[in-house]
Scaffold this motif. Structure first.
Motif, PDB file in Angstrom:
ATOM      1  N   LEU A  48       0.832  -1.202   0.000  1.00 18.37           N
ATOM      2  CA  LEU A  48       0.000   0.000   0.000  1.00 18.37           C
ATOM      3  C   LEU A  48       0.868   1.252   0.000  1.00 18.37           C
ATOM      4  O   LEU A  48       0.626   2.199  -0.765  1.00 18.37           O
ATOM      5  CB  LEU A  48      -0.917  -0.011   1.222  1.00 18.37           C
ATOM      6  N   SER A  49       1.902   1.270   0.824  1.00 17.48           N
ATOM      7  CA  SER A  49       2.804   2.433   0.885  1.00 17.48           C
ATOM      8  C   SER A  49       3.588   2.593  -0.408  1.00 17.48           C
ATOM      9  O   SER A  49       3.825   3.724  -0.867  1.00 17.48           O
ATOM     10  CB  SER A  49       3.765   2.280   2.068  1.00 17.48           C
ATOM     11  N   ALA A  50       4.003   1.461  -1.018  1.00 14.52           N
ATOM     12  CA  ALA A  50       4.786   1.532  -2.248  1.00 14.52           C
ATOM     13  C   ALA A  50       3.972   2.106  -3.401  1.00 14.52           C
ATOM     14  O   ALA A  50       4.495   2.830  -4.253  1.00 14.52           O
ATOM     15  CB  ALA A  50       5.320   0.149  -2.608  1.00 14.52           C
ATOM     16  N   VAL A  51       2.685   1.782  -3.448  1.00 14.67           N
ATOM     17  CA  VAL A  51       1.817   2.341  -4.490  1.00 14.67           C
ATOM     18  C   VAL A  51       1.694   3.851  -4.326  1.00 14.67           C
ATOM     19  O   VAL A  51       1.789   4.618  -5.296  1.00 14.67           O
ATOM     20  CB  VAL A  51       0.430   1.672  -4.448  1.00 14.67           C
ATOM     21  N   LEU A  52       1.505   4.304  -3.092  1.00 11.17           N
ATOM     22  CA  LEU A  52       1.312   5.722  -2.838  1.00 11.17           C
ATOM     23  C   LEU A  52       2.613   6.523  -2.926  1.00 11.17           C
ATOM     24  O   LEU A  52       2.571   7.738  -3.094  1.00 11.17           O
ATOM     25  CB  LEU A  52       0.690   5.922  -1.453  1.00 11.17           C
ATOM     26  N   ALA A  53       3.762   5.854  -2.801  1.00 11.31           N
ATOM     27  CA  ALA A  53       5.044   6.558  -2.800  1.00 11.31           C
ATOM     28  C   ALA A  53       5.538   6.897  -4.199  1.00 11.31           C
ATOM     29  O   ALA A  53       6.514   7.646  -4.331  1.00 11.31           O
ATOM     30  CB  ALA A  53       6.088   5.710  -2.073  1.00 11.31           C
ATOM     31  N   GLN A  54       4.906   6.393  -5.237  1.00 13.55           N
ATOM     32  CA  GLN A  54       5.338   6.704  -6.585  1.00 13.55           C
ATOM     33  C   GLN A  54       5.139   8.194  -6.857  1.00 13.55           C
ATOM     34  O   GLN A  54       4.103   8.764  -6.500  1.00 13.55           O
ATOM     35  CB  GLN A  54       4.552   5.862  -7.591  1.00 13.55           C
ATOM     36  N   PRO A  55       6.117   8.856  -7.472  1.00 16.05           N
ATOM     37  CA  PRO A  55       6.049  10.313  -7.633  1.00 16.05           C
ATOM     38  C   PRO A  55       4.769  10.818  -8.297  1.00 16.05           C
ATOM     39  O   PRO A  55       4.171  11.794  -7.850  1.00 16.05           O
ATOM     40  CB  PRO A  55       7.277  10.621  -8.498  1.00 16.05           C
ATOM     41  N   ARG A  56       4.299  10.149  -9.319  1.00 19.38           N
ATOM     42  CA  ARG A  56       3.103  10.629 -10.006  1.00 19.38           C
ATOM     43  C   ARG A  56       1.844  10.420  -9.161  1.00 19.38           C
ATOM     44  O   ARG A  56       0.856  11.137  -9.328  1.00 19.38           O
ATOM     45  CB  ARG A  56       2.936   9.927 -11.356  1.00 19.38           C
ATOM     46  N   VAL A  57       1.877   9.444  -8.240  1.00 23.57           N
ATOM     47  CA  VAL A  57       0.753   9.234  -7.329  1.00 23.57           C
ATOM     48  C   VAL A  57       0.844  10.203  -6.162  1.00 23.57           C
ATOM     49  O   VAL A  57      -0.178  10.739  -5.709  1.00 23.57           O
ATOM     50  CB  VAL A  57       0.720   7.777  -6.828  1.00 23.57           C
TER      51      VAL A  57
ATOM     52  N   GLY B 171      -6.669  -8.934   8.933  1.00 22.78           N
ATOM     53  CA  GLY B 171      -6.079  -7.604   8.816  1.00 22.78           C
ATOM     54  C   GLY B 171      -5.224  -7.463   7.571  1.00 22.78           C
ATOM     55  O   GLY B 171      -5.209  -6.408   6.923  1.00 22.78           O
ATOM     56  N   TRP B 172      -4.491  -8.520   7.217  1.00 21.91           N
ATOM     57  CA  TRP B 172      -3.685  -8.504   5.995  1.00 21.91           C
ATOM     58  C   TRP B 172      -4.593  -8.326   4.777  1.00 21.91           C
ATOM     59  O   TRP B 172      -4.314  -7.513   3.900  1.00 21.91           O
ATOM     60  CB  TRP B 172      -2.903  -9.808   5.885  1.00 21.91           C
ATOM     61  N   ALA B 173      -5.676  -9.077   4.743  1.00 23.26           N
ATOM     62  CA  ALA B 173      -6.605  -8.989   3.610  1.00 23.26           C
ATOM     63  C   ALA B 173      -7.257  -7.614   3.543  1.00 23.26           C
ATOM     64  O   ALA B 173      -7.493  -7.081   2.452  1.00 23.26           O
ATOM     65  CB  ALA B 173      -7.664 -10.075   3.730  1.00 23.26           C
ATOM     66  N   PHE B 174      -7.565  -7.028   4.697  1.00 29.64           N
ATOM     67  CA  PHE B 174      -8.190  -5.707   4.720  1.00 29.64           C
ATOM     68  C   PHE B 174      -7.251  -4.642   4.154  1.00 29.64           C
ATOM     69  O   PHE B 174      -7.650  -3.813   3.334  1.00 29.64           O
ATOM     70  CB  PHE B 174      -8.586  -5.363   6.157  1.00 29.64           C
ATOM     71  N   THR B 175      -5.997  -4.668   4.577  1.00 27.30           N
ATOM     72  CA  THR B 175      -5.021  -3.692   4.076  1.00 27.30           C
ATOM     73  C   THR B 175      -4.760  -3.895   2.593  1.00 27.30           C
ATOM     74  O   THR B 175      -4.625  -2.925   1.829  1.00 27.30           O
ATOM     75  CB  THR B 175      -3.710  -3.807   4.868  1.00 27.30           C
ATOM     76  N   PHE B 176      -4.679  -5.149   2.159  1.00 26.82           N
ATOM     77  CA  PHE B 176      -4.446  -5.424   0.742  1.00 26.82           C
ATOM     78  C   PHE B 176      -5.627  -4.964  -0.103  1.00 26.82           C
ATOM     79  O   PHE B 176      -5.446  -4.447  -1.208  1.00 26.82           O
ATOM     80  CB  PHE B 176      -4.204  -6.919   0.540  1.00 26.82           C
ATOM     81  N   ALA B 177      -6.841  -5.125   0.413  1.00 25.18           N
ATOM     82  CA  ALA B 177      -8.025  -4.650  -0.308  1.00 25.18           C
ATOM     83  C   ALA B 177      -8.021  -3.126  -0.419  1.00 25.18           C
ATOM     84  O   ALA B 177      -8.495  -2.571  -1.420  1.00 25.18           O
ATOM     85  CB  ALA B 177      -9.293  -5.126   0.398  1.00 25.18           C
ATOM     86  N   ALA B 178      -7.483  -2.439   0.592  1.00 25.15           N
ATOM     87  CA  ALA B 178      -7.368  -0.975   0.512  1.00 25.15           C
ATOM     88  C   ALA B 178      -6.416  -0.574  -0.611  1.00 25.15           C
ATOM     89  O   ALA B 178      -6.676   0.388  -1.350  1.00 25.15           O
ATOM     90  CB  ALA B 178      -6.889  -0.423   1.853  1.00 25.15           C
ATOM     91  N   ALA B 179      -5.320  -1.316  -0.762  1.00 25.40           N
ATOM     92  CA  ALA B 179      -4.391  -1.041  -1.863  1.00 25.40           C
ATOM     93  C   ALA B 179      -5.051  -1.314  -3.206  1.00 25.40           C
ATOM     94  O   ALA B 179      -4.861  -0.556  -4.177  1.00 25.40           O
ATOM     95  CB  ALA B 179      -3.132  -1.886  -1.698  1.00 25.40           C
ATOM     96  N   ALA B 180      -5.841  -2.394  -3.306  1.00 26.41           N
ATOM     97  CA  ALA B 180      -6.539  -2.710  -4.550  1.00 26.41           C
ATOM     98  C   ALA B 180      -7.546  -1.621  -4.901  1.00 26.41           C
ATOM     99  O   ALA B 180      -7.707  -1.260  -6.077  1.00 26.41           O
ATOM    100  CB  ALA B 180      -7.233  -4.067  -4.427  1.00 26.41           C
ATOM    101  N   TYR B 181      -8.230  -1.082  -3.903  1.00 26.13           N
ATOM    102  CA  TYR B 181      -9.188   0.003  -4.143  1.00 26.13           C
ATOM    103  C   TYR B 181      -8.483   1.231  -4.720  1.00 26.13           C
ATOM    104  O   TYR B 181      -8.976   1.866  -5.667  1.00 26.13           O
ATOM    105  CB  TYR B 181      -9.889   0.358  -2.837  1.00 26.13           C
TER     106      TYR B 181
END
Length: 367
Positions: free
Chosen positions: A125-134, A344-354
């Protein structure tokens, strides 16, 4: 001339998966975002695997397959493997060639469980949000927080006394696996009872007059500019779980010279919570609970008079869109997992998928 319905096999196949997926397919920009995020997790993956032994399923392919499971509402690993066997789009997204064999569903599940040890969902989740364009899409000053009930994968019949004694009138053992049970007149609470199926689940009633369920509480922190989820976690249910989780999630964003804002519903209107936010240099844009009998609301006129308070109250409701998608599409209404760590793992991963589902349009609008 009428064509023949007979199918003739060919000796060789020259199917190019890249050419089979159209250039404007919605999964193309998502796959690019996922590829960049997974590249940043290389060291985390290396720490989870031994340098000797037989090669396992690559973690990158595991995560891409699990994203497809969330995107397309696939209910089980068995169905996911069946879909991966014949669907060229799925093979392209995961990274399998046309002739590569798929995995057995049990092997896939065992390899997936290894990712739980490294807290990969939160880092992804953090890696997706850390991309410069994101990162350019995110607000660093205005946030919203909320919680949602996640029903446990456990029956109410599994909620039994901790001392092992059963209630009077228990059905005989010959009743089968799903014998009838009558809970009328029986007093049950988390202090005296626990689920034998999922001991981490707790009995919880979301509101007066509503039925109690074995459940967990999922918590999410949303930034208010684009409505993306920047943090997510899951806890056991309690009367203070939402406020404690909110403080833990906002703390990482509160280390700024200028104050930030946090919008929330009236369930967070508690004096200790509001005071703790102010001590962290966070302005509590919490909805007033005017129906409280003792002491009234902890939010006074010095907060509600600002236009930003009204904006926070309007925007904070967008976090429900994320919860709705995670439950209706990604299968978090009642995940088929047990234990606070796995759920909890599935919940956080679903947040990244959203976030990944929403990012292509957000990025296209920002250009």
């Amino acid at each position: 001339m009428r064509g023949t319905d007979e199918r003739t096999g060919s000796l060789f196949s020259y199917v190019d998966l890249e050419a089979r997926v159209r250039s404007d397919h919605p999964l193309r920009p998502i796959r690019a975002l996922v590829k960049e995020a997974l590249a940043g997790l290389e060291r985390d993956f290396a720490a989870l695997y031994s340098s000797v032994g037989r090669p396992s399923i690559p973690p990158e392919r595991l995560l891409r397959a699990m994203l497809l499971q969330a995107f397309y509402s696939i209910r089980s690993e068995r169905q996911l493997m069946e879909r991966l066997d014949f669907d060229l789009l799925f093979r392209w997204f995961v990274g399998l060639g046309i002739d590569d064999p798929t995995w057995d569903h049990s092997i896939f599940s065992k390899n997936r469980d290894r990712l739980l040890e490294g807290d990969i969902a939160a880092r992804f989740l953090s890696a997706v949000l850390a991309q410069p364009r994101v990162k350019r899409l995110l607000s660093s000053e205005h946030f919203s927080v909320d919680g949602t009930l996640i029903e446990a994968w456990a029956s109410m019949k599994s909620f039994k006394p901790k001392d092992g004694s059963g209630p009077p009138g228990d059905p005989p053992s010959s009743g089968g696996r799903n014998a009838e049970a009558d809970f009328r007149g029986e007093k049950r609470s988390n202090e005296t009872h626990a689920s034998t199926t999922d001991p981490d689940a707790r009995l919880y009633r979301k509101g007066p007059g509503m039925e109690a369920k074995l459940a967990f509480l999922g918590h999410a922190l949303m930034e208010n500019r684009s409505g993306l989820l920047v943090d997510a976690c899951l806890t056991r249910v309690s009367g203070h779980a939402e406020r404690i989780a909110a403080l833990a999630m906002i703390e990482a964003h509160a280390d700024r010279p200028r104050p930030i804002t946090l919008g929330a519903d009236r369930g967070y209107d508690a004096e200790d919570f509001v005071n703790e936010l102010r001590s962290m240099n966070v302005r509590p844009h919490v909805a007033q609970n005017l129906a409280r009998r003792r002491g009234g609301s902890a939010i006074d006129r010095r907060t509600t008079r600002h236009p930003g308070y009204a904006a926070s109250q309007r925007i904070r409701k967008r976090i429900e869109e994320g919860f709705g998608w995670m439950k209706a599409v990604a299968g978090l209404d009642r995940p088929k997992l047990r234990g606070v760590d796995r759920v909890g793992w599935a919940f956080t991963f679903a947040a990244a998928a959203y976030n990944l589902v929403r990012l292509p349009k957000l990025l296209a609008g920002a250009t």
